[in-house]
Design an enzyme around this catalytic site. Structure first.
Site, PDB file in Angstrom:
ATOM      1  N   ALA A 190      37.931  46.065  52.025  1.00 47.29           N
ATOM      2  CA  ALA A 190      39.037  46.216  52.969  1.00 47.29           C
ATOM      3  C   ALA A 190      40.262  46.738  52.229  1.00 47.29           C
ATOM      4  O   ALA A 190      40.632  46.228  51.177  1.00 47.29           O
ATOM      5  CB  ALA A 190      39.355  44.882  53.638  1.00 47.29           C
ATOM      6  N   SER A 222      38.236  42.100  49.571  1.00 49.53           N
ATOM      7  CA  SER A 222      39.554  42.723  49.652  1.00 49.53           C
ATOM      8  C   SER A 222      39.738  43.701  48.502  1.00 49.53           C
ATOM      9  O   SER A 222      39.146  43.549  47.427  1.00 49.53           O
ATOM     10  CB  SER A 222      40.655  41.660  49.565  1.00 49.53           C
ATOM     11  OG  SER A 222      40.747  41.159  48.240  1.00 49.53           O
ATOM     12  N   ASP A 223      40.565  44.743  48.718  1.00 51.23           N
ATOM     13  CA  ASP A 223      41.065  45.479  47.572  1.00 51.23           C
ATOM     14  C   ASP A 223      41.870  44.489  46.742  1.00 51.23           C
ATOM     15  O   ASP A 223      42.347  43.464  47.244  1.00 51.23           O
ATOM     16  CB  ASP A 223      41.911  46.670  48.018  1.00 51.23           C
ATOM     17  CG  ASP A 223      41.952  47.771  46.960  1.00 51.23           C
ATOM     18  OD1 ASP A 223      41.670  47.482  45.783  1.00 51.23           O
ATOM     19  OD2 ASP A 223      42.285  48.923  47.314  1.00 51.23           O
ATOM     20  N   TRP A 224      42.037  44.803  45.464  1.00 44.88           N
ATOM     21  CA  TRP A 224      42.601  43.829  44.537  1.00 44.88           C
ATOM     22  C   TRP A 224      44.052  43.515  44.896  1.00 44.88           C
ATOM     23  O   TRP A 224      44.914  44.393  44.931  1.00 44.88           O
ATOM     24  CB  TRP A 224      42.461  44.347  43.114  1.00 44.88           C
ATOM     25  CG  TRP A 224      41.244  43.839  42.398  1.00 44.88           C
ATOM     26  CD1 TRP A 224      41.218  43.283  41.160  1.00 44.88           C
ATOM     27  CD2 TRP A 224      39.883  43.801  42.853  1.00 44.88           C
ATOM     28  NE1 TRP A 224      39.933  42.888  40.822  1.00 44.88           N
ATOM     29  CE2 TRP A 224      39.093  43.201  41.844  1.00 44.88           C
ATOM     30  CE3 TRP A 224      39.256  44.199  44.040  1.00 44.88           C
ATOM     31  CZ2 TRP A 224      37.722  43.003  41.976  1.00 44.88           C
ATOM     32  CZ3 TRP A 224      37.881  44.004  44.166  1.00 44.88           C
ATOM     33  CH2 TRP A 224      37.137  43.411  43.150  1.00 44.88           C
ATOM     34  N   ALA A 226      45.060  42.603  47.841  1.00 46.69           N
ATOM     35  CA  ALA A 226      45.380  43.010  49.213  1.00 46.69           C
ATOM     36  C   ALA A 226      45.525  41.824  50.157  1.00 46.69           C
ATOM     37  O   ALA A 226      46.088  41.971  51.245  1.00 46.69           O
ATOM     38  CB  ALA A 226      44.308  43.963  49.751  1.00 46.69           C
TER      39      ALA A 226
END
Length: 814
Positions: A190, A222-224, A226
């Site tokens: 995401a 999640s993107d890091w 995010a």
């Protein structure tokens, strides 16, 4: 592992244990749970190579061509092979999850991460990504489809709210991710951005579309960093918050469940998905050896070399100047800074330290040794900040060995840790308790007398000293939260001083460490730039006395990188002047462009041949030399349309207004926008020349098909040229008089064929039913419009060779 087994395992866990599993244990690892036999899973960035858990130049990786190069392959078999290579690299580095492929689109040529995305077209992007996913996961390593969704530019990427119509979202931006799910991808990432007012980590698209409509049974990560809130993201279909151990979920999720604000069954579903992933990658239950094995180094190199040639796109070849005949050459001029120091990869989180780089200059010298003399003129210097120092001109002042000395100091300046490293760029210097300052020092032996430029990169208080001269000392506060800038490419502060050739100087850069500011530190240096007019004159002289001139130009690490969108498509510096001057001096000038995405080429009609090589990876020079000398055919076809000038491009906006970025162009990006406007680009999507010619002789198409049935085309063509070659047959659809808005034409399928000179072959292209459907927003369903469609067969979106009608009948009277 079946659902019943996963349920039993989940039921054994307390709420605290469940929540602990849903946030990473470290930056790159998930949490383990010994009671279940669950081991930590290791993640790694991976679009161009698998870096592993650390930024360490001593731990090298196989470096693939950039994603834009992979998009130019139009070759799913080769892509699957490259996916298997990535998986083998992952196994070698103890990695379970490769954070690739990137399935965002080339919406604007100014997109800063253009090089990390495959193409402007959802069909080509989807098929390319699916092939890579199949290769990675065939070896028991997980692939990750990212960044879900509409994360197509870098400006304000952490907060931008993309406004896009429902139909456009479904048909264009979600389509490649749907392909990935059909290919069986095990993770979806995401993105940071919002879509239509909701941040993607809390978006209903994760549940309603990804998991319910498409049946995705994997993990949404999640993107890091995010995940910035707890309740809305936990109620959504996000499963794993990275990195760890700190995240909003780690601190608040258990309390939110106890308060009834997040249902525990939602947490259970996330845990089950994580356990399913662990079972797939061999991190759950008894240990099993991974399917992949570390590839032989030679095997990697051969595959990567082949990929460079296969992705190179020949867009001009006047009078068949290419391939060069080595037997007819006595002198070849190789010109440009990129010939001796090619740009092999884009900047940002996808970077790796390659096992070695073959330069075009070295490869051409090797290939022509004993046949022709190769002369090199570097041309004018690139207009870039100084580069991190390297062992080529620096030694550790303590040991005298090549490299730099990296020290961690406490608040009183006492040394806590010291080690020799190989690069002046250290994104992750050692973590040491009590560390207050990072110091990088080196003994630099200048090879040129004059004014040198030095730089120190990082945040907070920084200083830069050369011998007893303090060149810089000040406080430089962090002004961004973007992790790519904070942790990977912090800004460089520069200063100048005069040096004398061969007189060593002691260079010391320091930066303080503050919470939240990262610890990435850079020591950089650059010699005085040569006089531009003199450098141009040397290049002209070399070209004028040669049988052929090959001039290399390209972008730099400061014009194409994660975290920034471009503001121009110009090459910058004196690149354009260099090509013009060389072409005027030698009519057999071949220009080689080393960029991740489109650039302006105002001299493109003045050169005899023009080859686009993208960021070609570690075997850059070997593959390019193979193409130039005819050992391999340039196999690539453009994955995105190239404008002659930025002013001509039709979709360019990457900068939000009031936090919003509207996708007002709707369905019409890339070649679709050009066709709609009736305008001609420099080079069409799908364009690419080989070393032979093809005649399209006939096409067999069924006159009528039923909704839901594929359309099978047989395209008969002949290799009419003097050499064996490969042709990519492209099929586009059009629907004149449609009751719904459509692109002028859109890619519906493609297939490649190979043939010897004079041989006739048949390309079999299948147009899948999805190519004819459109999303009905009122019905919230896919619909197929009955009537006559046009099937357009050709060599690019702008080069159609034949056309056939097909009538589609729809069941149910719609």
């Amino acid at each position: 592992m079946n659902d019943e087994q996963l349920d039993r395992m989940t039921d054994k866990l307390s709420l605290a244990q469940k929540v602990r599993l849903l946030t990473g244990a470290t930056t790159w690892r998930t949490a383990a749970e010994p009671d279940l036999g669950l081991r930590a899973m290791v993640c790694s960035d991976g679009p161009a190579g698998v870096r592993g858990e650390s930024w360490d130049e001593r731990r090298t990786s196989a470096l693939l061509p950039s994603a834009s190069a992979l998009g130019a392959l139009w070759d799913e078999e080769l892509l699957t092979g490259l996916g298997r290579l990535l998986a083998a690299e992952a196994v070698r580095k103890g990695v379970h999850v490769v954070l690739a492929p990137t399935l965002n689109l080339h919406r604007s040529p100014l997109g800063g991460r253009h090089f990390e995305c495959f193409s402007e077209d959802p069909e080509l992007t989807g098929r390319t990504g699916a092939a890579l996913i199949r290769g990675i996961q065939s070896q028991g390593v997980a692939a990750t489809a990212k960044h879900f969704v509409a994360n197509d530019s870098e400006t304000d990427r952490l907060t931008v709210d993309v406004r896009v119509a429902d139909r456009v979202l479904r048909e264009v931006y979600l389509a490649p991710f749907e392909r990935a799910v059909e290919a069986g991808v095990w993770l979806v990432m995401a993105a940071y951005n919002s879509v239509n007012g909701t941040t993607m980590t809390a978006s209903p698209l994760l549940g309603e579309v990804l998991k319910e409509h498409w049946g995705f049974d994997g993990v949404v990560v999640s993107d890091w960093a995010a995940v910035r809130t707890t309740r809305d993201t936990a109620r959504a279909a996000l499963d794993l918050a990275m990195p760890g151990p700190d995240s909003p979920w780690a601190t608040d999720l258990a309390d939110a469940v106890r308060a009834g604000e997040v249902p525990e069954h939602a947490v259970d579903d996330k845990v089950r998905r994580l356990l399913r992933l662990a079972a797939r990658v061999g991190a759950l239950g008894p240990y099993r050896a991974p399917a992949a094995r570390a590839r032989r180094h030679r095997g990697n190199r051969e595959l990567l070399r082949r990929a460079v040639a296969a992705a190179s796109v020949l867009v001009r070849n006047h009078d068949d100047v290419l391939p060069l005949d080595p037997a007819a050459l006595s002198t070849v001029a190789v010109i440009g800074a990129h010939a001796a120091a090619p740009r092999t990869q884009g900047g940002g989180s996808a970077e790796v330290h390659p096992t070695g780089t073959v330069t075009p200059l070295d490869a051409l010298r090797s290939a022509l040794r004993g046949r022709a003399r190769v002369v090199h003129a570097a041309g004018p210097a690139l207009d870039v900040p100084p580069a991190p120092v390297t062992p080529d001109h620096c030694t550790d002042p303590r040991s005298g060995a090549p490299g730099v000395l990296v020290r961690l100091l406490d608040g009183d300046g006492r040394e806590l840790h010291a080690e020799r490293r190989l690069s002046g760029r250290q994104p992750e210097p050692a973590l040491v308790a009590g560390a207050h300052t990072v110091e990088i020092s080196a003994l630099l032996r200048p090879h040129t007398t004059g004014t040198w430029t030095f730089g120190v990169g990082g945040f907070g208080r920084m200083s830069l000293r050369v011998d007893d001269r303090t060149l810089l000392d000040g406080a430089f506060p962090r002004q961004t939260d973007d992790p790519a800038i904070v942790h990977v490419t912090p800004p460089l502060r520069t200063a100048r001083t005069s040096l004398t050739a061969l007189r060593p100087v002691h260079v010391v850069a320091r930066r303080e460490l503050l919470p939240g500011d990262g610890r990435a530190t850079v020591l950089a240096a650059a010699p005085p730039a040569p006089d531009t007019r003199t450098a141009l004159a040397e290049a002209v002289a070399a070209a004028g006395s040669a049988d052929a001139a090959v001039v290399f130009v390209g972008t730099t690490g400061h014009s194409e990188t994660e975290g920034h969108d471009r503001t121009s498509l110009a090459l910058g510096g004196a690149c354009d002047d260099l090509v013009r001057a060389v072409a005027a001096a030698n009519p057999r000038t071949i220009a080689v462009v080393n960029s991740g995405g489109p650039v302006e080429l105002p001299w493109r009609d003045r050169v005899a041949a023009l080859l686009l090589t993208w960021f070609p990876g570690q075997e850059a020079g070997a593959g390019v030399a193979d193409v130039l000398l005819g050992r391999a055919e340039p196999g690539g076809r453009l994955p995105t349309t190239w404008a002659a000038r930025l002013a001509d491009a039709l979709v360019t906006e990457t900068r939000p207004t009031g936090g919003r970025l509207p996708y007002d162009e709707g369905l019409h990006i890339g070649y679709r926008a050009w066709l709609r406007a009736g305008r001609e680009p420099a080079y069409w999507f799908g364009h690419g020349l080989g070393y032979t010619r093809w005649d399209y002789e006939s096409v067999d198409v069924p006159p009528q098909v039923t909704e839901g049935a594929p359309i099978a085309l047989r395209v008969h063509l002949r290799n009419a040229g003097p050499r064996a070659g490969r042709e990519v047959v492209q099929v586009y659809l059009a629907r004149p008089g449609s009751a719904v808005e459509r692109p002028e034409r859109w890619l519906a399928g493609y297939a490649a064929v190979r043939a010897e000179a004079g041989q006739r072959v048949t390309a079999e292209v299948v147009v899948e039913p999805r190519a004819l459907r459109h999303w009905s927003t009122p019905d919230q369903a896919w619909r197929t419009e009955p009537g006559t469609y046009r099937l357009l067969v050709g060599r690019s979106a702008g080069d159609i060779r034949c056309e056939r009608p097909v009538t589609v009948t729809v069941t149910g009277g719609r």
